[in-house]
Enzyme design. Structure first.
Site, mmCIF file in Angstrom:
data_model
loop_
_atom_site.group_PDB
_atom_site.id
_atom_site.type_symbol
_atom_site.label_atom_id
_atom_site.label_comp_id
_atom_site.label_asym_id
_atom_site.label_seq_id
_atom_site.Cartn_x
_atom_site.Cartn_y
_atom_site.Cartn_z
ATOM 1 N N TRP A 1 -21.778 -44.223 92.942
ATOM 2 C CA TRP A 1 -22.429 -43.678 91.743
ATOM 3 C C TRP A 1 -23.245 -44.724 90.993
ATOM 4 O O TRP A 1 -23.349 -44.647 89.764
ATOM 5 C CB TRP A 1 -21.400 -43.073 90.784
ATOM 6 C CG TRP A 1 -20.808 -41.805 91.298
ATOM 7 C CD1 TRP A 1 -19.511 -41.622 91.680
ATOM 8 C CD2 TRP A 1 -21.474 -40.552 91.497
ATOM 9 N NE1 TRP A 1 -19.326 -40.328 92.113
ATOM 10 C CE2 TRP A 1 -20.524 -39.648 92.013
ATOM 11 C CE3 TRP A 1 -22.786 -40.111 91.312
ATOM 12 C CZ2 TRP A 1 -20.822 -38.330 92.331
ATOM 13 C CZ3 TRP A 1 -23.095 -38.787 91.625
ATOM 14 C CH2 TRP A 1 -22.111 -37.917 92.119
ATOM 15 N N GLY B 1 -12.332 -44.959 89.570
ATOM 16 C CA GLY B 1 -13.393 -44.679 88.616
ATOM 17 C C GLY B 1 -12.884 -44.929 87.209
ATOM 18 O O GLY B 1 -13.151 -45.964 86.593
ATOM 19 N N SER B 2 -12.079 -43.995 86.702
ATOM 20 C CA SER B 2 -11.513 -44.166 85.358
ATOM 21 C C SER B 2 -10.611 -45.397 85.299
ATOM 22 O O SER B 2 -10.544 -46.087 84.283
ATOM 23 C CB SER B 2 -10.677 -42.940 84.984
ATOM 24 O OG SER B 2 -11.417 -41.764 85.197
ATOM 25 N N GLU C 1 -11.351 -37.020 79.602
ATOM 26 C CA GLU C 1 -9.881 -37.123 79.513
ATOM 27 C C GLU C 1 -9.461 -38.573 79.275
ATOM 28 O O GLU C 1 -8.529 -38.856 78.518
ATOM 29 C CB GLU C 1 -9.227 -36.608 80.808
ATOM 30 C CG GLU C 1 -9.419 -35.123 81.083
ATOM 31 C CD GLU C 1 -10.821 -34.768 81.572
ATOM 32 O OE1 GLU C 1 -11.627 -35.679 81.852
ATOM 33 O OE2 GLU C 1 -11.114 -33.568 81.649
ATOM 34 N N ILE D 1 -29.251 -17.127 76.035
ATOM 35 C CA ILE D 1 -30.289 -16.468 75.229
ATOM 36 C C ILE D 1 -31.512 -16.141 76.086
ATOM 37 O O ILE D 1 -32.218 -15.177 75.835
ATOM 38 C CB ILE D 1 -30.646 -17.353 74.002
ATOM 39 C CG1 ILE D 1 -29.518 -17.259 72.970
ATOM 40 C CG2 ILE D 1 -31.992 -16.964 73.385
ATOM 41 C CD1 ILE D 1 -29.633 -18.218 71.803
ATOM 42 N N HIS D 2 -31.739 -16.927 77.128
ATOM 43 C CA HIS D 2 -32.869 -16.673 78.024
ATOM 44 C C HIS D 2 -32.575 -15.561 79.035
ATOM 45 O O HIS D 2 -33.441 -15.232 79.859
ATOM 46 C CB HIS D 2 -33.243 -17.935 78.817
ATOM 47 C CG HIS D 2 -34.013 -18.956 78.037
ATOM 48 N ND1 HIS D 2 -33.469 -19.692 77.034
ATOM 49 C CD2 HIS D 2 -35.306 -19.347 78.117
ATOM 50 C CE1 HIS D 2 -34.383 -20.518 76.529
ATOM 51 N NE2 HIS D 2 -35.507 -20.319 77.174
ATOM 52 N N GLU E 1 -15.933 -47.332 91.941
ATOM 53 C CA GLU E 1 -15.720 -47.467 93.395
ATOM 54 C C GLU E 1 -15.194 -46.146 93.950
ATOM 55 O O GLU E 1 -14.678 -45.322 93.174
ATOM 56 C CB GLU E 1 -14.700 -48.589 93.656
ATOM 57 C CG GLU E 1 -15.241 -49.936 93.215
ATOM 58 C CD GLU E 1 -14.267 -51.091 93.443
ATOM 59 O OE1 GLU E 1 -13.153 -50.860 93.978
ATOM 60 O OE2 GLU E 1 -14.644 -52.214 93.093
ATOM 61 N N GLU F 1 -19.667 -42.667 81.730
ATOM 62 C CA GLU F 1 -19.481 -43.534 80.541
ATOM 63 C C GLU F 1 -18.097 -43.303 79.919
ATOM 64 O O GLU F 1 -17.953 -43.265 78.699
ATOM 65 C CB GLU F 1 -20.542 -43.270 79.466
ATOM 66 C CG GLU F 1 -21.972 -43.388 79.894
ATOM 67 C CD GLU F 1 -22.393 -44.795 80.244
ATOM 68 O OE1 GLU F 1 -21.770 -45.736 79.719
ATOM 69 O OE2 GLU F 1 -23.313 -44.931 81.061
HETATM 70 C C1 LIG Z 1 -24.409 -38.711 87.866
HETATM 71 C C2 LIG Z 1 -23.457 -39.855 87.719
HETATM 72 C C3 LIG Z 1 -23.957 -41.118 87.459
HETATM 73 C C4 LIG Z 1 -23.081 -42.203 87.355
HETATM 74 N N1 LIG Z 1 -23.604 -43.464 87.154
HETATM 75 C C5 LIG Z 1 -22.765 -44.541 87.234
HETATM 76 C C6 LIG Z 1 -23.287 -45.881 87.201
HETATM 77 O O1 LIG Z 1 -24.493 -46.105 87.055
HETATM 78 N N2 LIG Z 1 -22.422 -46.912 87.364
HETATM 79 C C7 LIG Z 1 -21.083 -46.715 87.543
HETATM 80 O O2 LIG Z 1 -20.355 -47.693 87.689
HETATM 81 N N3 LIG Z 1 -20.557 -45.457 87.552
HETATM 82 C C8 LIG Z 1 -21.362 -44.375 87.411
HETATM 83 N N4 LIG Z 1 -20.842 -43.096 87.464
HETATM 84 C C9 LIG Z 1 -19.419 -42.935 87.714
HETATM 85 C C10 LIG Z 1 -18.652 -42.414 86.529
HETATM 86 O O3 LIG Z 1 -18.577 -43.410 85.546
HETATM 87 C C11 LIG Z 1 -17.288 -41.964 87.062
HETATM 88 O O4 LIG Z 1 -17.507 -40.781 87.809
HETATM 89 C C12 LIG Z 1 -16.282 -41.744 85.962
HETATM 90 O O5 LIG Z 1 -15.902 -42.967 85.400
HETATM 91 C C13 LIG Z 1 -15.032 -41.026 86.478
HETATM 92 O O6 LIG Z 1 -14.514 -41.697 87.581
HETATM 93 P P1 LIG Z 1 -14.177 -40.884 88.929
HETATM 94 O O7 LIG Z 1 -15.382 -40.111 89.291
HETATM 95 O O8 LIG Z 1 -13.631 -41.831 89.912
HETATM 96 O O9 LIG Z 1 -13.070 -39.865 88.480
HETATM 97 P P2 LIG Z 1 -11.435 -40.151 88.460
HETATM 98 O O10 LIG Z 1 -11.219 -41.431 87.814
HETATM 99 O O11 LIG Z 1 -11.019 -39.990 89.889
HETATM 100 O O12 LIG Z 1 -10.999 -38.969 87.609
HETATM 101 C C14 LIG Z 1 -10.881 -37.605 88.091
HETATM 102 C C15 LIG Z 1 -10.435 -36.725 86.915
HETATM 103 O O13 LIG Z 1 -9.156 -37.151 86.456
HETATM 104 C C16 LIG Z 1 -9.210 -37.361 85.041
HETATM 105 N N5 LIG Z 1 -8.261 -38.422 84.680
HETATM 106 C C17 LIG Z 1 -8.427 -39.754 84.814
HETATM 107 N N6 LIG Z 1 -7.350 -40.407 84.358
HETATM 108 C C18 LIG Z 1 -6.490 -39.458 83.917
HETATM 109 C C19 LIG Z 1 -5.190 -39.501 83.340
HETATM 110 N N7 LIG Z 1 -4.572 -40.641 83.117
HETATM 111 N N8 LIG Z 1 -4.612 -38.345 83.016
HETATM 112 C C20 LIG Z 1 -5.216 -37.158 83.244
HETATM 113 N N9 LIG Z 1 -6.446 -37.049 83.779
HETATM 114 C C21 LIG Z 1 -7.069 -38.193 84.122
HETATM 115 C C22 LIG Z 1 -10.648 -37.767 84.783
HETATM 116 O O14 LIG Z 1 -10.990 -37.612 83.425
HETATM 117 C C23 LIG Z 1 -11.368 -36.811 85.704
HETATM 118 O O15 LIG Z 1 -11.480 -35.561 85.080
HETATM 119 C C24 LIG Z 1 -21.694 -41.996 87.503
HETATM 120 C C25 LIG Z 1 -21.205 -40.719 87.727
HETATM 121 C C26 LIG Z 1 -22.062 -39.648 87.840
HETATM 122 C C27 LIG Z 1 -21.499 -38.285 88.117
#
Ligand SMILES: Cc1cc2nc3c(=O)[nH]c(=O)nc-3n(C[C@H](O)[C@H](O)[C@H](O)COP(=O)(O)OP(=O)(O)OC[C@H]3O[C@@H](n4cnc5c(N)ncnc54)[C@H](O)[C@@H]3O)c2cc1C
Length: 558
Positions: free
Chosen positions: A312, A287-288, A539, A509-510, A283, A535
């Site tokens: 996404w 995300g995470s 982190e 390399i290219h 959402e 997926e």
């Molecule tokens: C091309 C693409 C396709 C996708 N397809 C799908 C899909 O089909 N269905 C779907 O549901 N989702 C999809 N996603 C979403 C993807 O799963 C999320 O982007 C991912 O889970 C990260 O969530 P966020 O983008 O909200 O990042 P955030 O959760 O906002 O995280 C931002 C950063 O903070 C870091 N972070 C998080 N928690 C912590 C912590 N506790 N301590 C330190 N750092 C932390 C993260 O690792 C990241 O680097 C897709 C994303 C992309 C880019």
């Protein structure tokens, strides 16, 4: 790692065990630092994030090295290059793990003096003096160029090898000719490509035969799915290799928690590609942090009404089925226990946006997010306005209430090894391209591949790719036995990071041509970058899945 036949492989395993003991000690120490009044406190873990993150990578690198040793042992008779590759890879990873421990280990009270002594004493000192020399990777790199092939024994049975061959042909004949156009012009994946992939059975690799898939009924078998994914990803990550991820996640969720009628209704349609699925978890605000998701599912007379936003959601336009995780219990204090999973059937839409009116009320709109790579399926922002789904849409029926998080995690562990295979496919494409270009291109009167620096690069790239492949097979075998959830995160962590580096080196390399949009290698580079984000972001996997579990386990053995 008992039973290795060659003395050199045994020596490598002994060295890995020495550093593994240091990593285990560090996890044990973090466990003690996080223990308050005899109780383990998860809140305290955040004070040790950096070292935990590095330790998770240490474990991933050690496990990748172990997988390489077992592989070399298994196929020793078929190709002598395998053992040389495994030994050079172990030497490289020993140095990498040691470097991480030396830089961050003090945070877990590891002594740098002791770490320095370990590298200077046996068995590590002797092993590195022999196997850690530049000449090994250089000779491997130059041999690859001479062979003109990176084909190695797979360690798989005949059936999986045949599967690989037929999907390799499919990729070369159907996917590769279209991949660049789809990427450059950000088009939809053509229907004829999806139909041809469906005819090959690619959507059924993770669905049991009794539901029309290719997986045996009696046991899980993720290896076929890995082989197919890798071959398709070699052609295109966005337009082919990732097509299987969605049915993989949806099928695992259904097999774990669906009612019999949901399984009978959806699995055969997913297996044949008659229905395409998209997964809507992420959402805009979460995300995470999946446990905090907020899209609302409100109970009405004979169904549920969905309100809120997802983002996404890849393939949401073309999909006939959205698998949605939503908050079915308004009490937010229930966190992940308030989430359930729903199936939303919809018409297919082409293009970058769509609006879908529900015949029973409500509206769903989708708009594709412009991305630097991973094109073809398009990833959509979704908005649900009073969208009605019937009672039968709740996965698991009433028993599924509050199980959405659990089902999403069940689906994602399959998605994670699958993502490792996607990374392997992209690495293979990048390496093939780099070898071919390095052989053809002359600089200062010699081919780029004649230089030691290039040969070492090619050797290391080949090792990283082979390790990712063999590590993912090893984890798949564990998952087939009902274990391996944490290992699926480890192999994803390792392979996705490796893919970033391998595609970077291939582009390098290219030279200037690598940066041209018209060269395939620039696509591999931007495609690879997404692998560590979705997926399970790198982190989150390192900290909240891998390190957390290993720190907890260390508590049990303290
Ligand atoms: C091309 C693409 C396709 C996708 N397809 C799908 C899909 O089909 N269905 C779907 O549901 N989702 C999809 N996603 C979403 C993807 O799963 C999320 O982007 C991912 O889970 C990260 O969530 P966020 O983008 O909200 O990042 P955030 O959760 O906002 O995280 C931002 C950063 O903070 C870091 N972070 C998080 N928690 C912590 C912590 N506790 N301590 C330190 N750092 C932390 C993260 O690792 C990241 O680097 C897709 C994303 C992309 C880019």
């Amino acid at each position: 790692m008992a039973g290795l036949q060659s003395e050199k492989l045994q020596q490598a395993a002994a060295c890995l065990a020495v550093l593994q003991a240091q990593v285990d000690a560090a996890f044990g120490q973090i466990n003690r630092l996080c223990t308050v009044d005899g109780q383990n406190s998860l809140q305290q873990l955040d004070a040790h994030q950096q070292v935990s993150y590095e330790l998770a990578f240490c474990v991933a690198e050690l496990e990748a090295a172990k997988a390489m040793l077992l592989y070399a042992d298994n196929v020793a008779a078929e190709d002598q290059l395998c053992e040389r590759l495994a030994l050079a890879f172990c030497a490289e990873n020993l140095r990498s793990v040691w470097q991480r421990l030396l830089t961050y280990g003090a945070e877990a009270e590891l002594s740098s003096h002791h770490l320095l002594k370990l590298m200077e004493s046996e068995p590590i000192a002797g092993f590195l003096a022999e196997q850690g020399r530049v000449a090994h990777y250089a000779s491997i790199g130059s041999e690859l160029v001479k062979r003109g092939s990176t084909r190695m024994p797979s360690g798989l049975d005949d059936e999986k090898n045949m599967m690989r061959e037929s999907f390799a042909r499919f990729t070369e004949q159907v996917v590769m000719p279209q991949a660049e156009h789809i990427h450059r012009f950000d088009t939809d994946i053509p229907d004829d490509l999806i139909e041809a992939a469906a005819k090959m059975g690619c959507f059924g690799t993770c669905i049991p035969e009794r539901f029309g898939g290719l997986m045996p009924d009696q046991r899980d078998d993720s290896l076929g799915m890995l082989v197919v994914t890798e071959e398709l990803s070699r052609g295109s990550l966005g337009a082919a290799g990732s097509l299987i991820t969605r049915p993989e996640i949806a099928a695992r969720a259904l097999l774990h928690g669906g009612t019999q009628s949901q399984k009978e209704n959806w699995l055969p349609r997913l297996a044949t590609g008659q229905s395409l699925a998209a997964i809507a978890i992420t959402e805009p605000d979460y995300g995470s942090d999946v446990a905090s998701l907020s899209l609302k599912a409100t109970k009405v007379d004979d169904g549920w009404v969905l309100n809120g936003a997802k983002t996404w959601c890849t393939l949401a336009g073309k999909a006939d089925l959205l698998v949605i995780i939503a908050r079915s219990d308004p009490d937010r204090s229930k966190a992940h226990r308030g989430l359930s999973m729903f199936l939303l059937e919809k018409p297919r839409f082409d293009g970058h946006q769509f609006t879908c009116q529900c015949p029973r009320g409500g509206r769903l709109t989708g708009k594709a997010i412009a991305t630097i790579g991973y094109r073809g399926m398009h990833s959509f922002d979704l908005s649900f306005k009073d969208y009605f789904v019937p009672d039968g849409a709740l996965i698991g029926g009433n028993d599924g209430l509050g199980r959405g998080f659990h089902l999403a995690m069940a689906g994602l562990s399959g998605g994670r090894i699958q993502t490792a295979a996607r990374a392997t496919g992209v690495m293979q494409a990048a390496l093939d391209s780099a070898i071919s270009y390095a052989g053809d291109r002359k600089v200062f009167g010699a081919a780029v591949s004649d230089y030691q620096l290039t040969q070492v690069k090619l050797g290391r790239m080949f090792a990283a790719l082979t390790a990712a492949r063999q590590f993912s097979y090893a984890v798949a075998r564990k998952m087939n036995e009902g274990a391996g959830t944490m290992e699926a995160s480890l192999v994803k962590l390792y392979s996705c990071r490796a893919a970033e580096w391998v595609t970077r080196e291939a582009m390098q390399i290219h030279g200037g041509m690598g940066y041209a949009e018209e060269s395939n290698v620039s696509r591999y580079f931007v495609d690879a970058r997404v692998l560590s984000i979705f997926e399970g972001a790198e982190e989150t996997l390192a900290l909240k899945v891998i390190a957390r579990q290993l720190i907890m386990n260390a508590g049990e053995t303290n």
